[in-house]
Design an enzyme around this catalytic site. Sequence first.
Site, PDB file in Angstrom:
ATOM      1  N   GLY A 129       2.707  -1.190   4.308  1.00 47.52           N
ATOM      2  CA  GLY A 129       2.763   0.224   3.950  1.00 47.52           C
ATOM      3  C   GLY A 129       4.197   0.666   3.726  1.00 47.52           C
ATOM      4  O   GLY A 129       4.755   0.506   2.644  1.00 47.52           O
ATOM      5  N   GLY A 130       4.818   1.211   4.772  1.00 51.61           N
ATOM      6  CA  GLY A 130       6.151   1.803   4.667  1.00 51.61           C
ATOM      7  C   GLY A 130       7.171   0.945   3.928  1.00 51.61           C
ATOM      8  O   GLY A 130       7.887   1.433   3.043  1.00 51.61           O
ATOM      9  N   GLU A 134      -6.926   4.518   7.932  1.00 55.44           N
ATOM     10  CA  GLU A 134      -6.686   5.952   7.676  1.00 55.44           C
ATOM     11  C   GLU A 134      -7.905   6.588   7.033  1.00 55.44           C
ATOM     12  O   GLU A 134      -8.233   7.748   7.304  1.00 55.44           O
ATOM     13  CB  GLU A 134      -5.424   6.121   6.806  1.00 55.44           C
ATOM     14  CG  GLU A 134      -4.169   5.860   7.622  1.00 55.44           C
ATOM     15  CD  GLU A 134      -2.973   5.373   6.828  1.00 55.44           C
ATOM     16  OE1 GLU A 134      -2.993   5.456   5.586  1.00 55.44           O
ATOM     17  OE2 GLU A 134      -2.013   4.890   7.459  1.00 55.44           O
ATOM     18  N   HIS A 184      -9.584   0.998   4.891  1.00 55.25           N
ATOM     19  CA  HIS A 184      -8.299   1.211   5.580  1.00 55.25           C
ATOM     20  C   HIS A 184      -8.535   2.151   6.764  1.00 55.25           C
ATOM     21  O   HIS A 184      -9.319   3.096   6.670  1.00 55.25           O
ATOM     22  CB  HIS A 184      -7.269   1.805   4.615  1.00 55.25           C
ATOM     23  CG  HIS A 184      -5.886   1.775   5.169  1.00 55.25           C
ATOM     24  ND1 HIS A 184      -5.446   2.708   6.081  1.00 55.25           N
ATOM     25  CD2 HIS A 184      -4.855   0.915   4.963  1.00 55.25           C
ATOM     26  CE1 HIS A 184      -4.204   2.413   6.415  1.00 55.25           C
ATOM     27  NE2 HIS A 184      -3.814   1.332   5.754  1.00 55.25           N
ATOM     28  N   SER A 224       3.218  -2.244  10.278  1.00 56.21           N
ATOM     29  CA  SER A 224       4.676  -2.190  10.428  1.00 56.21           C
ATOM     30  C   SER A 224       5.368  -3.519  10.143  1.00 56.21           C
ATOM     31  O   SER A 224       6.322  -3.877  10.844  1.00 56.21           O
ATOM     32  CB  SER A 224       5.044  -1.675  11.826  1.00 56.21           C
ATOM     33  OG  SER A 224       4.521  -0.376  12.022  1.00 56.21           O
ATOM     34  N   GLU A 264      -5.547  -5.207  10.589  1.00 56.15           N
ATOM     35  CA  GLU A 264      -4.525  -4.191  10.822  1.00 56.15           C
ATOM     36  C   GLU A 264      -4.806  -3.454  12.130  1.00 56.15           C
ATOM     37  O   GLU A 264      -5.602  -2.510  12.156  1.00 56.15           O
ATOM     38  CB  GLU A 264      -4.530  -3.170   9.681  1.00 56.15           C
ATOM     39  CG  GLU A 264      -4.291  -3.761   8.318  1.00 56.15           C
ATOM     40  CD  GLU A 264      -3.682  -2.721   7.376  1.00 56.15           C
ATOM     41  OE1 GLU A 264      -2.579  -2.952   6.916  1.00 56.15           O
ATOM     42  OE2 GLU A 264      -4.319  -1.687   7.149  1.00 56.15           O
ATOM     43  N   GLY A 302       2.118   2.146  10.730  1.00 60.72           N
ATOM     44  CA  GLY A 302       3.023   3.283  10.564  1.00 60.72           C
ATOM     45  C   GLY A 302       3.713   3.698  11.852  1.00 60.72           C
ATOM     46  O   GLY A 302       4.312   4.774  11.925  1.00 60.72           O
ATOM     47  N   ASN A 341       0.867  -1.187   0.000  1.00 62.98           N
ATOM     48  CA  ASN A 341       0.000   0.000   0.000  1.00 62.98           C
ATOM     49  C   ASN A 341       0.901   1.233   0.000  1.00 62.98           C
ATOM     50  O   ASN A 341       1.470   1.581   1.027  1.00 62.98           O
ATOM     51  CB  ASN A 341      -0.895  -0.026   1.252  1.00 62.98           C
ATOM     52  CG  ASN A 341      -1.728   1.235   1.385  1.00 62.98           C
ATOM     53  OD1 ASN A 341      -1.874   2.005   0.430  1.00 62.98           O
ATOM     54  ND2 ASN A 341      -2.288   1.447   2.568  1.00 62.98           N
ATOM     55  N   TRP A 342       1.015   1.863  -1.168  1.00 65.46           N
ATOM     56  CA  TRP A 342       1.951   2.994  -1.292  1.00 65.46           C
ATOM     57  C   TRP A 342       1.410   4.247  -0.608  1.00 65.46           C
ATOM     58  O   TRP A 342       2.136   5.223  -0.433  1.00 65.46           O
ATOM     59  CB  TRP A 342       2.212   3.298  -2.765  1.00 65.46           C
ATOM     60  CG  TRP A 342       2.927   2.228  -3.522  1.00 65.46           C
ATOM     61  CD1 TRP A 342       3.261   0.972  -3.075  1.00 65.46           C
ATOM     62  CD2 TRP A 342       3.401   2.317  -4.861  1.00 65.46           C
ATOM     63  NE1 TRP A 342       3.911   0.282  -4.066  1.00 65.46           N
ATOM     64  CE2 TRP A 342       4.013   1.070  -5.180  1.00 65.46           C
ATOM     65  CE3 TRP A 342       3.368   3.304  -5.847  1.00 65.46           C
ATOM     66  CZ2 TRP A 342       4.583   0.813  -6.429  1.00 65.46           C
ATOM     67  CZ3 TRP A 342       3.937   3.043  -7.087  1.00 65.46           C
ATOM     68  CH2 TRP A 342       4.538   1.812  -7.372  1.00 65.46           C
ATOM     69  N   LYS A 343       0.148   4.253  -0.280  1.00 65.11           N
ATOM     70  CA  LYS A 343      -0.509   5.444   0.304  1.00 65.11           C
ATOM     71  C   LYS A 343      -0.237   6.659  -0.591  1.00 65.11           C
ATOM     72  O   LYS A 343      -0.106   6.508  -1.800  1.00 65.11           O
ATOM     73  CB  LYS A 343      -0.027   5.687   1.732  1.00 65.11           C
ATOM     74  CG  LYS A 343      -0.095   4.424   2.591  1.00 65.11           C
ATOM     75  CD  LYS A 343       0.036   4.702   4.049  1.00 65.11           C
ATOM     76  CE  LYS A 343       0.119   3.383   4.808  1.00 65.11           C
ATOM     77  NZ  LYS A 343       0.000   3.525   6.235  1.00 65.11           N
TER      78      LYS A 343
HETATM   79  C1  PEP Z   1      -0.880  -0.028   5.877  1.00 64.13           C
HETATM   80  O1  PEP Z   1      -0.820   1.044   5.317  1.00 64.13           O
HETATM   81  O2  PEP Z   1      -1.850  -0.758   5.663  1.00 64.13           O
HETATM   82  C2  PEP Z   1       0.204  -0.413   6.787  1.00 64.13           C
HETATM   83  C3  PEP Z   1       0.118  -1.558   7.392  1.00 64.13           C
HETATM   84  O3  PEP Z   1       1.251   0.471   6.928  1.00 64.13           O
HETATM   85  P1  PEP Z   1       2.665   0.176   7.658  1.00 64.13           P
HETATM   86  O4  PEP Z   1       3.174  -1.127   7.085  1.00 64.13           O
HETATM   87  O5  PEP Z   1       3.514   1.334   7.284  1.00 64.13           O
HETATM   88  O6  PEP Z   1       2.385   0.070   9.106  1.00 64.13           O
END
Ligand code: PEP
Length: 251
Positions: free
Chosen positions: A234-235, A97, A95, A213, A167, A173, A9-11
């Site tokens: 994500g990251g 966010e 998600h 994460s 999640e 994040g 997930n590049w956000k």
């Molecule tokens: C996400 O955006 O779904 C996520 C899990 O981000 P991260 O891996 O950065 O925690």
Amino acid sequence: MRQQIVAGNWKMNKNFDEGVELTRGILEKVEKPQGLVILCTPFPHLRDVGKMIKVRKNFHLGAQNMHHEEKGAFTGEVSADMLASVGVEFVIVGHSERRLYNKEKNQLLAQKVNVTLAKGMRPIFCCGEPLHIREVDTHVGYVSKQLKAGLFHLREEDFRKVVIAYEPIWAIGTGRTASSAQAQEMHAAIRILISRKYGKAVADETTILYGGSVTPATAEELFSQPDVDGGLVGGASLKPDDFAAIVAAMK
Ligand code: PEP
């Protein structure tokens, strides 16, 4: 058969050229994935990234969101039909966010799930509890409500196309990953819920991803849990080496 998946997930990261570069890096570093690899890019990148990954086995294109109505006067929005028309196969729905910043509620998410499926795409439905819920030990009930409200109206035939991503919000994040035992506990609970609603066969075949994460250092142990079928990342999905290492951790 339950699918193993790692979805990136590049956000809201990477301009178009950087996104093309990132895709090139990922294609270079990821070798023969054991399961599916899904790249969930920003909207402007979808078509080109889709063309780049089309030639590679097990790579799929995902979007991060879309509007819940089919079409109409919704300035600035993107519809499911638009996404499907540029080759999107998966859409992240719910998600945390978007639940937080865009106030997306379960009823709206159920609509998004419906529109995604109606256009032949598969939802990656996100669920997960905030820290204060985890601290009072009511996380299973919290996630159960999200699943019932967002997904359990589906007919079995449609539910089978859904990917679930657990999640925990406190792990997204933040650099704080759930322990493999915490992830397994919730994934097993989710599978029991599915089993009660749709039967054991469907529950056994549902892909349940962990997100929060995930890094190359944590992926292998998380993915080795019996009910963890990969990750939503994500990251670490923005770094080809890290993403490739996470993909390689799929069982
Ligand atoms: C996400 O955006 O779904 C996520 C899990 O981000 P991260 O891996 O950065 O925690």
